[in-house]
Design an enzyme around this catalytic site. Structure first.
Site, PDB file in Angstrom:
ATOM      1  N   ASP A 408       0.826  -7.499  -1.640  1.00 45.58           N
ATOM      2  CA  ASP A 408       1.968  -6.696  -1.896  1.00 45.58           C
ATOM      3  C   ASP A 408       1.809  -5.332  -2.297  1.00 45.58           C
ATOM      4  O   ASP A 408       0.768  -4.915  -2.554  1.00 45.58           O
ATOM      5  CB  ASP A 408       2.680  -7.697  -2.999  1.00 45.58           C
ATOM      6  CG  ASP A 408       4.183  -7.022  -3.151  1.00 45.58           C
ATOM      7  OD1 ASP A 408       4.685  -6.735  -2.300  1.00 45.58           O
ATOM      8  OD2 ASP A 408       4.638  -7.624  -4.308  1.00 45.58           O
ATOM      9  N   GLU A 411       2.759  -0.552   0.556  1.00 43.69           N
ATOM     10  CA  GLU A 411       3.204   0.582   1.501  1.00 43.69           C
ATOM     11  C   GLU A 411       2.482   1.817   1.338  1.00 43.69           C
ATOM     12  O   GLU A 411       2.402   2.694   2.207  1.00 43.69           O
ATOM     13  CB  GLU A 411       4.773   0.962   1.038  1.00 43.69           C
ATOM     14  CG  GLU A 411       5.665  -0.374   1.149  1.00 43.69           C
ATOM     15  CD  GLU A 411       5.200  -1.475   0.478  1.00 43.69           C
ATOM     16  OE1 GLU A 411       5.166  -1.187  -0.641  1.00 43.69           O
ATOM     17  OE2 GLU A 411       5.495  -2.619   0.856  1.00 43.69           O
ATOM     18  N   ASP A 493      11.968  -7.597  -0.429  1.00 45.85           N
ATOM     19  CA  ASP A 493      12.754  -8.082  -1.225  1.00 45.85           C
ATOM     20  C   ASP A 493      14.197  -7.829  -0.921  1.00 45.85           C
ATOM     21  O   ASP A 493      14.928  -7.048  -0.988  1.00 45.85           O
ATOM     22  CB  ASP A 493      12.682  -7.002  -2.661  1.00 45.85           C
ATOM     23  CG  ASP A 493      11.128  -7.128  -3.200  1.00 45.85           C
ATOM     24  OD1 ASP A 493      10.640  -8.049  -2.623  1.00 45.85           O
ATOM     25  OD2 ASP A 493      11.057  -6.308  -3.955  1.00 45.85           O
TER      26      ASP A 493
END
Ligand code: GLC
Length: 804
Positions: A408, A411, A493
């Site tokens: 997770d 980015e 999300d």
């Protein structure tokens, strides 16, 4: 532009053309794929001129075969370079080029045409720091013919066809996203251009921040602008969207086969903290006889958000817990974030620091930011030694018997920066690192989009090293083209709203059309409070997500399947059972995806190019070629409109209620009260199904029910079976029903592993007129247009005759 000179290089596999300032290099890496590397202003941009240096691609599969040999022809101003069945026509005066194909040697067909490409040389010393980054440094304009649709482009909201949109390639942690948010977490600069029934692909392999104006500013141009010095363009031939996708997968690599358990039901929540919490969840499923194959564990299992640590109070014995869960048929999937807590004495931090593994600021200091750990530093995964180091860390998990991992915040997300250099440029977007941060000698502006790929590559390498006998299940939030070789993805999300449920289908479908066959959204919605009805409808809609994970954020209402009582628990129970009945089909599709790149969940456009209604049918999907899934995705609705493209479709709601037969193309109204999932099976298709189970075991099904819909020439079904994990050396079965007049002869063709358990097989056939005779079946019944056959052990041929 004037590209006066050219030379054939690399033993005939490359043609380089150049002029005073610009360079263009052509090659054909695969049949039907032409690469055109454009370096405008190469000299001024500091590229090696006129011979460009080798380019490192994170997208291409590392084991590409040798490139095709090229042919060159000079014809006045035009230079023609042919290879792999395609031809580049370059105007050496204007620099304009186009690519054609002539598959049958007769008719030449244009795939794409590029009237213009250019670039800006960097100015000497910009007046303002903010001008240091030219986000439109190189540009490319591709003709966008009227009516052409543009599919793919990675993770995007909005309709499947991106025509009329302005897209940015910059992986972004954003919560919540809306119907028009761009960019999101995953950047894939690849599109399938559909014109009528024909399709071709365009892939721009640039990791730099980039934009695509998809016929928005100019309705007849697809414009790319990159912050980098060149544009590395691939043109992929069709003729159908599925062919383009196959070629793209052949170029950028295939997804590894997932383990069967990962396709079963998964429960997650940012809020489960301890082994006891997970125990209670597993028990909750088992008590209610709800299928469950895995639980995900979020950041709280760590010690103070320090990656590669386990909080001993919550998990006194991780290995023992993994074993205990395994007894219930449940796997554990822990989260890992890239941000490392900057804490003296913490070994991961100390090692990274000592070995110089971290991203630095433009001034050369280690960059310090904030994620869950604060302060946090970031490993520079773009360097192989960092990948190897991170891979070795996975021993913590493999020693405990863990087989799946959730990558997770890659980015990478960064909530704030410790600014040591207040005067420096600090452009950041989407809470990430500054453009001028350094990955070795490369700027973050260049490396940002690709950060997640080598991180997940490290995970795969770690499992390959320490647990070579299993198929690891890696899921990632961010990614660049090629991520499918390393990880599956989820859409980040989302929110517990009906609009997010509806959004999930074109998002996942679009990811599938971007070469990422394994994608899913958080079932029930991550942010906000879900409701019983929304959760139930979400489970129904998700029967064909590549994986099925219920996940929600801290502080939101609990959303395990039983939290809203009846009738919702029963509806979810039925949806989960439906998912488990579909597993043989899903697993076969997964096997196909790992070999062809075709996704599990498919937008209609993939198989119905040229059908405008199919292209716009964003609220339904195909599961494989022939099973249409049309969930209800609006509160209080008990009917919906369904589009059925060309072909004959039998309604098979809940895979149990066999009803009307419809001839497409047609819009039909489906009656779908809460307990109903509208499904339609196309004539000519046979689906392998099994019985529901509490959890998966092996993908060697003891009971198989084939559900076939008789077409004009019969039907075909496919089934791939193996141990469900480990090597993919299984058995592939084709069930073939050949129809001639009023006779159907059914046989089975198998390849591969012979020693499979005896199967109890049942075959249901829809679409037959009253039956006259059946030969070869153990027993049969015929009712309401459905023939139900029980097949004897080791059957060879079955014939059915009926009254025509
Ligand atoms: C991010 C992830 C989410 C996770 C949370 C806490 O928001 O996208 O899935 O639960 O971080 O780790």
């Amino acid at each position: 532009m004037r590209l006066g000179q050219f030379v054939m290089e690399s033993g005939g596999a490359q043609v380089r053309v150049w002029g005073e300032t610009d360079v263009l290099v052509v090659s054909a890496p695969l049949p039907g794929v032409l690469r055109v590397r454009l370096a405008p202003q190469a000299r001024a941009n500091g590229l090696s001129f006129p011979r460009l240096g080798e380019k490192r691609s994170f997208a291409l599969r590392p084991d590409l075969p040798e490139a095709e040999r090229l042919s060159v022809q000079e014809d006045g101003e035009t230079l023609r370079v042919g290879g792999g069945g395609l031809t580049l026509h370059l105007n050496r005066v204007s620099g304009a080029w186009r690519v054609t194909e002539n598959p049958d040697g007769k008719q030449e067909r244009e795939l794409t045409s590029v009237p213009d490409w250019n670039g800006d040389a960097p100015t000497a010393r910009p007046a303002l720091d903010a001008e240091r980054f030219n986000l439109r440094r190189s540009r490319l304009s591709i003709d966008a013919p009227d009516g052409a649709a543009y599919l793919g482009f990675g993770e995007r909201v909005g309709p499947l066809d991106k025509r009329g949109m302005h897209l940015t390639f910059w992986n972004t942690d954003c919560y919540p996203h809306h119907a028009d948010t761009d960019p999101l977490y995953i950047s894939v600069p690849f599109t399938t251009v559909v014109q009528g029934e024909r399709a071709h692909g365009i892939f721009v392999d640039e990791t730099w921040r980039m934009t695509a104006d998809v016929a928005r500013t100019n309705p007849n141009a697809l414009d790319f602008a990159s912050a980098g010095p060149e544009l590395d363009v691939y043109v992929l031939a069709g003729p159908r969207p599925a062919d383009v996708l196959r070629r793209y997968a052949d170029l950028t690599g295939y997804s590894p086969m997932p383990p069967l358990w990962a396709l079963g039901a998964a429960q997650s929540r940012w809020g489960y903290r301890t082994a006891d919490d997970l125990r209670a969840v597993i028990q909750g499923y088992r008590e209610r006889d709800l299928p469950l194959d895995s639980v995900y564990i979020d950041i709280e299992y760590m010690d103070a958000f320090k990656v590669w640590t386990v909080n001993r109070a919550g998990f006194p014995d991780l290995k023992a817990f993994v074993k205990e869960a395994a007894k219930e048929g449940v796997k554990l999937v822990p989260i890992i974030d890239p941000g490392i807590k900057a804490e003296p004495g913490y070994d991961v931090y100390e090692e990274a620091l000592k070995n110089d593994y971290l991203v630095r600021t433009a001034r050369g200091d280690v960059l310090v930011g904030e994620v869950w750990p604060d302060p946090a530093v970031f490993p520079d995964f773009t360097r192989p030694e960092v990948v190897a180091w991170w891979a070795a860390r996975h021993k913590l998990f493999t020693d405990a018997g863990i087989q799946g991992q959730w990558n997770d915040m890659n980015e990478p997300a960064c909530f704030s920066l410790a600014l040591t250099d207040k005067g420096g440029a600090r452009e950041t977007e989407g809470k990430t690192l500054p453009y001028d941060a350094l990955h070795g000698a490369h700027s973050h502006l260049e490396m940002h989009n690709v950060y997640a790929n080598p991180m997940s590559q490290a995970s795969r390498a770690g499992y390959a090293k320490y647990s070579p006998q299993i198929r690891p299940w890696i899921i990632s939030r961010a990614g660049y083209a090629g991520i499918q070789r390393h990880a599956t993805v989820w859409t980040g999300d989302n929110a517990a709203t009906w609009s997010h449920l509806a959004l999930s289908l074109p998002m996942i479908g679009g990811l599938g059309l971007s070469g990422i066959p394994f994608a899913a959204a958080d079932v029930g919605g991550f942010g906000g409070d879900t409701t019983g009805e929304l959760l139930a409808r979400w489970y129904q809609a998700a029967v064909g997500y590549a994986f099925l994970r219920n996940h929600s954020a801290q502080g939101t209402a609990d959303q395990e399947p039983w939290r809203f009582g009846e009738p919702y628990t029963s509806v979810i129970h039925a949806a989960l059972e439906l998912r488990y009945r579909l597993l043989p089909h899903l697993y076969t599709l997964a096997y196909g995806a790992s070999r062809t790149g075709l996704p599990i969940l498919r937008p209609l456009a993939l198989h119905h190019a040229g059908d405008e209604d199919a292209l716009r049918a964003d609220s339904q999907y195909l599961l494989g070629q022939g099973l249409m899934v049309a969930p209800v995705m609006a509160a209080g609705h008990s009917k919906r409109q369904v589009y059925l493209p060309a072909g004959r479709w039998a309604s098979v709601f809940n895979l149990a209620e066999f009803g009307a037969i419809h001839d497409g193309p047609a819009y039909v109204t489906a009656d779908a009260p809460l307990h109903t999932l509208p499904l339609y099976l196309k004539a000519g298709e046979a689906l392998p199904l099994t019985e529901p189970a509490a959890h998966t075991t092996q993908a060697r099904w003891q009971r198989v029910t084939w559900l076939a819909h008789l077409g004009e020439t019969g039907f075909v079904g496919h089934l791939y079976e193996d141990a469900g994990d480990g090597p993919t050396e299984g058995r592939f079965t084709r069930l073939v029903g050949d129809r001639e007049g009023g006779t159907l002869s059914i046989r089975r063709e198998t390849e591969g592993e012979a020693a499979l358990p005896e199967q109890r097989e049942v075959l249901h056939i829809i679409g037959l007129e009253p039956i006259r005779e059946v030969h070869g079946a153990a027993s049969f019944s015929y009712e309401d247009g459905v023939l139900r056959l029980t097949l004897p052990a080791r059957w060879e041929e079955i014939t059915v005759t009926w009254v025509e």
